[in-house]
Enzyme design. Structure first.
Site, PDB file in Angstrom:
ATOM      1  N   GLU A 162      -9.397   3.953  -1.908  1.00  0.00           N
ATOM      2  CA  GLU A 162      -8.155   3.749  -2.657  1.00  0.00           C
ATOM      3  C   GLU A 162      -8.414   3.066  -3.996  1.00  0.00           C
ATOM      4  O   GLU A 162      -9.448   2.441  -4.216  1.00  0.00           O
ATOM      5  CB  GLU A 162      -7.173   2.876  -1.848  1.00  0.00           C
ATOM      6  CG  GLU A 162      -6.827   3.449  -0.486  1.00  0.00           C
ATOM      7  CD  GLU A 162      -5.549   2.854   0.109  1.00  0.00           C
ATOM      8  OE1 GLU A 162      -4.768   2.222  -0.640  1.00  0.00           O
ATOM      9  OE2 GLU A 162      -5.355   3.033   1.322  1.00  0.00           O
TER      10      GLU A 162
ATOM     11  N   ASP B 263       0.843  -1.195   0.000  1.00  0.00           N
ATOM     12  CA  ASP B 263       0.000   0.000   0.000  1.00  0.00           C
ATOM     13  C   ASP B 263       0.882   1.250   0.000  1.00  0.00           C
ATOM     14  O   ASP B 263       1.780   1.375   0.837  1.00  0.00           O
ATOM     15  CB  ASP B 263      -0.909  -0.014   1.235  1.00  0.00           C
ATOM     16  CG  ASP B 263      -2.046   0.984   1.123  1.00  0.00           C
ATOM     17  OD1 ASP B 263      -2.344   1.431  -0.006  1.00  0.00           O
ATOM     18  OD2 ASP B 263      -2.644   1.314   2.167  1.00  0.00           O
TER      19      ASP B 263
ATOM     20  N   GLN C 140      -3.418   2.021  15.233  1.00  0.00           N
ATOM     21  CA  GLN C 140      -2.362   2.527  14.356  1.00  0.00           C
ATOM     22  C   GLN C 140      -1.503   3.588  15.049  1.00  0.00           C
ATOM     23  O   GLN C 140      -0.274   3.567  14.966  1.00  0.00           O
ATOM     24  CB  GLN C 140      -3.018   3.125  13.094  1.00  0.00           C
ATOM     25  CG  GLN C 140      -2.038   3.572  12.022  1.00  0.00           C
ATOM     26  CD  GLN C 140      -2.759   4.250  10.835  1.00  0.00           C
ATOM     27  OE1 GLN C 140      -3.984   4.285  10.774  1.00  0.00           O
ATOM     28  NE2 GLN C 140      -1.985   4.785   9.903  1.00  0.00           N
TER      29      GLN C 140
ATOM     30  N   ARG D 239      -7.649   3.550  13.749  1.00  0.00           N
ATOM     31  CA  ARG D 239      -6.731   4.685  13.969  1.00  0.00           C
ATOM     32  C   ARG D 239      -6.084   4.679  15.348  1.00  0.00           C
ATOM     33  O   ARG D 239      -4.943   5.145  15.507  1.00  0.00           O
ATOM     34  CB  ARG D 239      -7.481   6.005  13.762  1.00  0.00           C
ATOM     35  CG  ARG D 239      -8.083   6.176  12.381  1.00  0.00           C
ATOM     36  CD  ARG D 239      -7.031   6.047  11.286  1.00  0.00           C
ATOM     37  NE  ARG D 239      -7.600   6.350   9.972  1.00  0.00           N
ATOM     38  CZ  ARG D 239      -6.947   6.142   8.834  1.00  0.00           C
ATOM     39  NH1 ARG D 239      -5.715   5.635   8.846  1.00  0.00           N
ATOM     40  NH2 ARG D 239      -7.511   6.432   7.681  1.00  0.00           N
TER      41      ARG D 239
ATOM     42  N   THR E 269      -8.880  -5.950   4.268  1.00  0.00           N
ATOM     43  CA  THR E 269      -8.814  -4.989   3.156  1.00  0.00           C
ATOM     44  C   THR E 269      -9.793  -5.484   2.101  1.00  0.00           C
ATOM     45  O   THR E 269      -9.686  -6.633   1.654  1.00  0.00           O
ATOM     46  CB  THR E 269      -7.391  -4.926   2.560  1.00  0.00           C
ATOM     47  OG1 THR E 269      -6.454  -4.643   3.598  1.00  0.00           O
ATOM     48  CG2 THR E 269      -7.296  -3.851   1.481  1.00  0.00           C
TER      49      THR E 269
ATOM     50  N   ASP F 179      -8.956   0.212   2.386  1.00  0.00           N
ATOM     51  CA  ASP F 179      -7.935  -0.150   3.377  1.00  0.00           C
ATOM     52  C   ASP F 179      -8.481   0.211   4.761  1.00  0.00           C
ATOM     53  O   ASP F 179      -8.167   1.262   5.316  1.00  0.00           O
ATOM     54  CB  ASP F 179      -6.648   0.620   3.055  1.00  0.00           C
ATOM     55  CG  ASP F 179      -5.568   0.405   4.095  1.00  0.00           C
ATOM     56  OD1 ASP F 179      -5.599  -0.629   4.775  1.00  0.00           O
ATOM     57  OD2 ASP F 179      -4.691   1.287   4.226  1.00  0.00           O
TER      58      ASP F 179
ATOM     59  N   GLU G  20     -10.523   3.724   4.022  1.00  0.00           N
ATOM     60  CA  GLU G  20      -9.659   4.529   3.151  1.00  0.00           C
ATOM     61  C   GLU G  20     -10.055   4.240   1.709  1.00  0.00           C
ATOM     62  O   GLU G  20     -10.056   3.091   1.268  1.00  0.00           O
ATOM     63  CB  GLU G  20      -8.170   4.217   3.399  1.00  0.00           C
ATOM     64  CG  GLU G  20      -7.691   4.759   4.744  1.00  0.00           C
ATOM     65  CD  GLU G  20      -6.168   4.745   4.919  1.00  0.00           C
ATOM     66  OE1 GLU G  20      -5.490   3.973   4.207  1.00  0.00           O
ATOM     67  OE2 GLU G  20      -5.672   5.508   5.763  1.00  0.00           O
TER      68      GLU G  20
ATOM     69  N   LYS H 200      -4.090  -2.179  10.427  1.00  0.00           N
ATOM     70  CA  LYS H 200      -4.491  -2.264   9.017  1.00  0.00           C
ATOM     71  C   LYS H 200      -4.779  -3.698   8.564  1.00  0.00           C
ATOM     72  O   LYS H 200      -5.568  -3.904   7.650  1.00  0.00           O
ATOM     73  CB  LYS H 200      -3.343  -1.739   8.134  1.00  0.00           C
ATOM     74  CG  LYS H 200      -2.949  -0.302   8.380  1.00  0.00           C
ATOM     75  CD  LYS H 200      -3.833   0.620   7.569  1.00  0.00           C
ATOM     76  CE  LYS H 200      -3.252   2.029   7.541  1.00  0.00           C
ATOM     77  NZ  LYS H 200      -4.099   2.911   6.712  1.00  0.00           N
TER      78      LYS H 200
ATOM     79  N   HIS I 146      -3.783  13.919   0.974  1.00  0.00           N
ATOM     80  CA  HIS I 146      -3.996  13.023   2.121  1.00  0.00           C
ATOM     81  C   HIS I 146      -2.801  13.103   3.075  1.00  0.00           C
ATOM     82  O   HIS I 146      -2.978  13.257   4.289  1.00  0.00           O
ATOM     83  CB  HIS I 146      -4.193  11.593   1.624  1.00  0.00           C
ATOM     84  CG  HIS I 146      -4.242  10.558   2.711  1.00  0.00           C
ATOM     85  ND1 HIS I 146      -5.278  10.481   3.629  1.00  0.00           N
ATOM     86  CD2 HIS I 146      -3.380   9.565   3.037  1.00  0.00           C
ATOM     87  CE1 HIS I 146      -5.042   9.484   4.469  1.00  0.00           C
ATOM     88  NE2 HIS I 146      -3.904   8.913   4.136  1.00  0.00           N
TER      89      HIS I 146
ATOM     90  N   GLU J 109      -9.270  12.277   8.112  1.00  0.00           N
ATOM     91  CA  GLU J 109      -9.125  13.607   7.510  1.00  0.00           C
ATOM     92  C   GLU J 109     -10.411  14.416   7.628  1.00  0.00           C
ATOM     93  O   GLU J 109     -10.383  15.595   7.969  1.00  0.00           O
ATOM     94  CB  GLU J 109      -8.844  13.478   6.006  1.00  0.00           C
ATOM     95  CG  GLU J 109      -7.436  13.184   5.611  1.00  0.00           C
ATOM     96  CD  GLU J 109      -7.364  13.019   4.106  1.00  0.00           C
ATOM     97  OE1 GLU J 109      -7.418  14.026   3.383  1.00  0.00           O
ATOM     98  OE2 GLU J 109      -7.258  11.878   3.631  1.00  0.00           O
TER      99      GLU J 109
HETATM  100 CA    CA Z   1      -3.920   3.040   3.005  1.00  0.00          CA
END
Ligand code: CA
Length: 397
Positions: free
Chosen positions: A169, A96, A208, A205, A225, A201, A167, A221, A103, A342
């Site tokens: 993607e 990834d 992480q 948080r 996925t 993804d 996420e 993560k 971002h 975000e």
């Molecule tokens: Ca990602």
């Protein structure tokens, strides 16, 4: 294996097993269709894949011959809603990236307000090695993961995540691989990319934030996925290619191994991506999913070719079916943010849903749906299908 045609799919597996695809010009590619993954097709030279594509075009044209029309009778056209889709490929390795400067800047600001973008960002396509075993197809639910988190200066705890995020993607698959010790020159990269899919993804948080230093993302993560089952080939995307991201004055030029005139001119992709959310309460009230972000892949700081070239630049061998993902696709505007981290500034500014509910992060029962499409006047619109997953409560421990 099948080809999407409107709401249906053309069952290539059945057609090949009945000898309906066979012809001298596409023999090898036709054999590759008698499989439940795309790997055999991905491994072929681009020219062989192109011949299959042309054959399918001929079969499906309005003015197809009577024989060709018989080959594609309703017997081989199946409703997509009647089919359980699998992962498109057997993925050996999944990587990834972090290719959106918007971002990277938005996330960086949350942690380092004065110095959001780290000094390597404009030189290196940043990435980390993901986990292939927990790739799942669209539609499968995602269980809220447990993990180690730390709240402020308190002692760390092992609990279900309280900051589950998506996420938005784009993923792309390696076609012909490369040998150990060999790099992939950027001028040849496009021959090694098969096509694209949507990718979510999922990210915890709080897990992480506690675990990521100094070696990067890990268990925050790797619990799941989600991939869209459909892969749009690079050949089909040709009309939508565009220039690489135009760097701001003062930004360094990409190092020579990451730059070619062709990639700078056509390495970008004009593709819209969209993420929406459907909460249980919205579902009960028959409300449609609420769009939380809409961004365009042409705003990515690094092209797919640059990511792949960089990945193989140390001699790391790439294998057919390897999956590379772009990282969260965000744009300059607040409407173009590809994750809740975000969008809500790490939960500080919740979003309000049409049901009146608020979200800082995902709650149990929430369904996240990714979509993507290319559109250009004079060309047929191409959709990527959808990539969805619903959050299940954490397991009892
Ligand atoms: Ca990602």
């Amino acid at each position: 294996m099948g080809v999407a045609i409107g709401d249906c799919l053309l069952d290539l597996y059945a057609m090949q097993n009945e000898g309906l695809l066979a012809s001298e010009s596409i023999g090898v590619a036709a054999n590759a269709c008698a499989s439940n993954s795309l790997n055999a097709l991905m491994a072929l030279e681009a020219d062989q894949r192109r011949r299959l594509r042309h054959r399918l075009h001929a079969l499906l044209r309005a003015d197809a011959t009577a024989t060709d029309r018989r080959a594609t009778t309703s017997r081989h056209l199946v409703r997509q809603s009647d089919v359980d889709m699998l992962l498109p490929a057997d993925v050996g390795d999944y990587t990834d990236f972090y290719a959106s400067i918007y971002h990277a800047t938005n996330v960086g600001k949350l942690f380092r307000p004065d110095n959001p973008l780290l000094p390597n960002y404009k030189y290196i396509p940043i990435g980390y090695h993901g986990r292939a075993s927990s790739l799942i197809p669209s539609g499968l639910p995602v269980q809220r993961p447990w993990g180690q988190t730390r709240d402020g200066d308190a002692d760390p705890k092992f609990t279900p995540t309280k900051a589950l995020d998506y996420e938005l993607e784009l993923g792309f698959f390696v076609s012909v691989g490369s040998s150990l010790g060999k790099s992939i020159p950027i001028s040849e990269t496009e021959e090694h990319i098969f096509g694209i899919c949507l990718l979510n993804d999922w990210s915890a948080r709080d897990i992480q934030a506690w675990e990521y230093q100094p070696l990067g993302p890990f268990l925050g993560k790797s619990f799941a996925t989600t991939l869209s089952p459909w892969v749009v080939t690079m050949e089909a995307l040709a009309p939508f290619r565009t220039a690489a991201f135009s760097r701001a004055g003062g930004d360094p030029a990409p190092l020579p191994y990451l730059s070619s005139p062709s990639d700078q001119a056509h390495g970008g992709l004009d593709l819209w991506l969209e993420v929406s959310l459907l909460s249980p309460r919205m579902r009960e009230a028959n409300l449609p999913p609420a769009i939380l972000g809409r961004s365009n892949f042409r705003d990515m700081y690094w092209t797919m070719a640059q990511m792949l070239t960089h990945h193989a630049s140390n001699g790391c061998n790439m294998r057919t079916g390897d999956l590379l993902a772009s990282g969260t696709v965000s744009g300059a505007d607040k409407s173009a943010r590809g994750c809740l981290l975000e969008l809500t500034s790490r939960g500080k500014e919740p979003v309000t849903l049409p049901s009146g509910e608020q979200r800082r992060f995902l709650e149990d029962g929430d369904e996240v749906i990714l979509r993507g499409f290319c559109e250009r006047e004079g060309f047929r619109r191409i959709g990527l299908g959808s990539c969805s997953g619903k959050i299940l409560p954490a397991s009892a421990r």
